[in-house]
Scaffold this motif. Structure first.
Motif, short mmCIF file in Angstrom:
data_model
loop_
_atom_site.label_atom_id
_atom_site.label_comp_id
_atom_site.label_asym_id
_atom_site.label_seq_id
_atom_site.Cartn_x
_atom_site.Cartn_y
_atom_site.Cartn_z
N GLY A 91 0.80 -1.22 0.00
CA GLY A 91 0.00 0.00 0.00
C GLY A 91 0.83 1.27 0.00
N GLU A 368 -3.09 -1.11 4.45
CA GLU A 368 -2.74 -1.24 3.03
C GLU A 368 -3.55 -0.30 2.15
OE1 GLU A 368 -2.13 -4.89 -0.22
OE2 GLU A 368 -2.45 -5.32 1.91
N THR A 369 -4.76 0.04 2.60
CA THR A 369 -5.65 0.86 1.77
C THR A 369 -5.54 2.36 2.05
OG1 THR A 369 -7.34 0.25 3.40
CG2 THR A 369 -7.41 -0.89 1.29
N PRO A 372 -3.66 4.36 -1.02
CA PRO A 372 -4.43 4.29 -2.27
C PRO A 372 -5.77 5.01 -2.20
CG PRO A 372 -3.44 2.16 -1.78
CD PRO A 372 -3.19 3.02 -0.58
N CYS A 376 -6.44 8.01 -4.76
CA CYS A 376 -7.49 7.93 -5.81
C CYS A 376 -8.59 8.96 -5.57
CB CYS A 376 -8.10 6.53 -5.83
SG CYS A 376 -6.93 5.23 -6.29
N TRP A 421 3.69 5.54 -8.38
CA TRP A 421 2.31 5.26 -8.79
C TRP A 421 2.25 5.06 -10.31
CZ3 TRP A 421 -1.33 4.96 -4.84
CH2 TRP A 421 -0.91 5.43 -3.59
N LEU A 432 -12.24 -3.28 -5.18
CA LEU A 432 -11.38 -3.93 -4.18
C LEU A 432 -12.04 -5.18 -3.60
CD1 LEU A 432 -8.66 -3.59 -2.55
CD2 LEU A 432 -10.09 -2.69 -0.72
N PHE A 451 -10.99 1.54 -7.27
CA PHE A 451 -9.68 2.19 -7.23
C PHE A 451 -9.18 2.41 -8.66
CE2 PHE A 451 -10.16 0.53 -3.07
CZ PHE A 451 -9.38 1.31 -2.23
N ASN A 453 -5.98 3.70 -9.07
CA ASN A 453 -4.52 3.64 -9.00
C ASN A 453 -4.13 2.82 -7.78
OD1 ASN A 453 -1.74 4.25 -9.59
ND2 ASN A 453 -2.36 6.26 -10.35
N TRP A 454 -2.86 2.46 -7.74
CA TRP A 454 -2.31 1.66 -6.62
C TRP A 454 -0.80 1.80 -6.72
CZ3 TRP A 454 -5.67 -0.57 -3.22
CH2 TRP A 454 -5.13 -1.36 -2.21
N ARG A 468 4.19 -4.41 -8.33
CA ARG A 468 2.83 -4.91 -8.57
C ARG A 468 2.71 -5.70 -9.87
NH1 ARG A 468 -2.28 -3.53 -10.45
NH2 ARG A 468 -3.99 -4.03 -9.02
#
Length: 502
Positions: A91, A368-369, A372, A376, A421, A432, A451, A453-454, A468
């Protein structure tokens, strides 16, 4: 821009918009990483053993999540240091600060508390980490001998205290004691501010009426409980003339009290979390359309956290406004989850099949979120600038907790902690699912959210630990180092106290 003795780096990043809390450098800039630190930032091409082309995406400092609960004895079904930090780097977070806890009011040896927590953490972490200390009973010996020892030897320069929960809450006099002690040592005080008497009073009334479903957790902790305690702890901090950080602030009303103090140049800092931007109390209702498993009427327990999710979207908008206008200093996850489907997890709130919100362990997953979500819904949607994002998620928490010399910014000499990113529009938007995450918890409160982007790459001290597109998490546990921290660089100068308090 900066000279270096070498032209061969361990890793070079280029062709990305390099973001700090104040600037965005153009894609023509090269960043050279060597021996775990940022060695050069150059307008001329650099060569390295490995080169990453950011393809026009944002390059930001690694995130600092300064409020996470991991491997805590009172949550046997919670995330561990291992599973929690495993979830951090995917994340974009490269530094976390969990809590060593004085769990009992009779346990006065906080030096041993920290030693024990070191044993739990040692060799387990996927990212760098420091410790805060939770103090539930500050006696004279602890304040005068043990805490100074922890500051000196361990670099533990932050203490968290509570105005609620029977096991942890302090009286106003105890709060004054610890504020004065922390002021002398230059220690950051984090305060959970809710009025426990209001909460107990409403809780009893709800119990008498058998209104004990998960939803009533939110009813039992109204806005006024947070607002009153916020006003009170600000008053106490003014009395001692010391900066404080009020954690996980959830409402526009309480945040406006902070804003008023800040406008009068009182050094009050505020933290908020994703749940107070995206989730309302509706999620606590058993018939909520967000719940995936319609046949399980206890789903709302997943969303029990304190302060609670607020009732209206208007409240969420008020928290967004406090982020945009600078009232909020730090954006943390307050990752304090327990497994839902576990007798010691959220299901502990089912007593002989009857739900009781008071028996449900508090807290949500979010390590982790955290980044992001804000990236976003904040940066890509245009609500906040990329620089504001870096300030909230990286630079301010680093400075607040004595890590501003190593973490949270992109400049020569800093730890080479970076997150890259995807260029906007490159990643196919996705919904998700909890199976995408790396924590040890069986749900995410943000499941089903879209989402755009990540983090594509996360780099910890010069090593790519998350890629990723090529294997995901590629670090092994134990790479994370313990961080001895200095004093906060956000506190500002403090005037001398009256002779009575000195």
């Amino acid at each position: 821009m900066f000279s270096s003795k070498t032209n061969q780096f361990d890793l070079v990043i280029h062709n990305g918009y390099v973001v700090t809390a104040s600037d965005i450098l153009p894609p023509s800039v090269y960043i050279g990483l060597k021996d775990g630190v940022i060695d050069q930032i150059s307008a001329r091409p650099l060569t390295g053993k490995r080169v990453i082309d950011a393809e026009g995406g944002y390059v930001m400092p690694g995130g600092v999540d300064s409020h996470v609960h991991l491997s805590q004895k009172n949550t046997p079904a919670g995330d561990t240091i291992e599973s929690g930090t495993r979830s951090a780097t995917p994340g974009g977070t490269t530094t976390v600060i969990p809590f060593a806890v004085q769990a009992s009011k009779d346990d006065f040896d906080v030096v041993s508390v920290v030693e024990d927590y070191h044993k739990v953490a040692d060799g387990q972490a996927y990212c760098d980490y420091g410790f805060h200390l939770i103090v539930s009973n500050p006696n004279e010996e602890m304040l005068s001998e043990q805490l100074p020892q922890l500051v000196e030897k361990e670099g533990i320069t932050s203490v968290k205290v509570y105005t609620t929960y029977p096991r942890y809450k302090l009286s106003d006099e105890q709060l004054l004691d610890i504020l004065l002690s922390n002021r002398k040592m230059g220690v950051t005080t984090m305060i959970h501010a809710e009025n426990s008497d209001i909460i107990d009073f409403i809780g009893k009334k709800l119990e008498e009426k058998k209104m004990i479903d998960p939803y009533y957790h939110s009813v039992s902790r109204p806005l006024v409980a947070e607002d009153e305690a916020t006003y009170r702890v600000i008053s106490l901090s003014k009395m001692i003339d010391v900066p404080i950080l009020i954690v996980h602030m959830s409402s526009e009303t309480a945040l406006s009290t902070v804003r008023e103090a800040q406008t009068s140049l009182v050094p009050i800092f505020a933290e908020t979390c994703p749940q107070y931007l995206f989730l309302t109390a509706d999620y606590l209702k058993h018939d909520c359309h967000h719940h995936v498993h319609k046949n399980d009427s206890f789903q709302g327990a997943k969303y029990i956290c304190s302060p609670p999710l607020r009732q209206t979207v208007k409240e969420l908008e008020g928290v967004w406004k406090a982020i945009q206008n600078g009232t909020v200093t730090v954006f943390s996850s307050d990752h304090a989850p327990t497994v839902y489907d576990h007798p010691l997890g959220k299901k502990a709130g089912l007593v002989n099949g009857v739900p009781h919100y008071k028996k449900v362990p508090n807290g949500l997953p979010g390590i982790e979120t955290r980044m992001p979500l804000l990236f976003c819904k904040g940066v890509e949607s245009g609500r906040i600038t990329p620089q504001k994002f870096v300030e909230l998620c990286c630079s301010n928490p680093a400075k607040m907790y004595g890590l501003g010399d190593r973490k949270g910014s992109i400049s020569v000499g800093m730890d080479a902690d970076l997150v890259i990113w995807y260029p906007k529009g490159k990643l196919q938007p996705f919904s998700l699912d909890n199976s995408m995450l790396h924590h040890g918890i069986d749900y995410s409160p943000f499941e089903g959210m879209e989402f755009s982007n990540w983090p594509r790459y996360t780099i910890l001290r010069g090593n790519v630990v998350w890629d990723r597109d090529n294997g995901g998490l590629i670090a092994s546990k134990g790479v994370g180092k313990y961080l001895k921290r200095g004093k906060s660089s956000l506190g500002g100068p403090i005037k001398e106290l009256d002779e009575i308090l000195a």
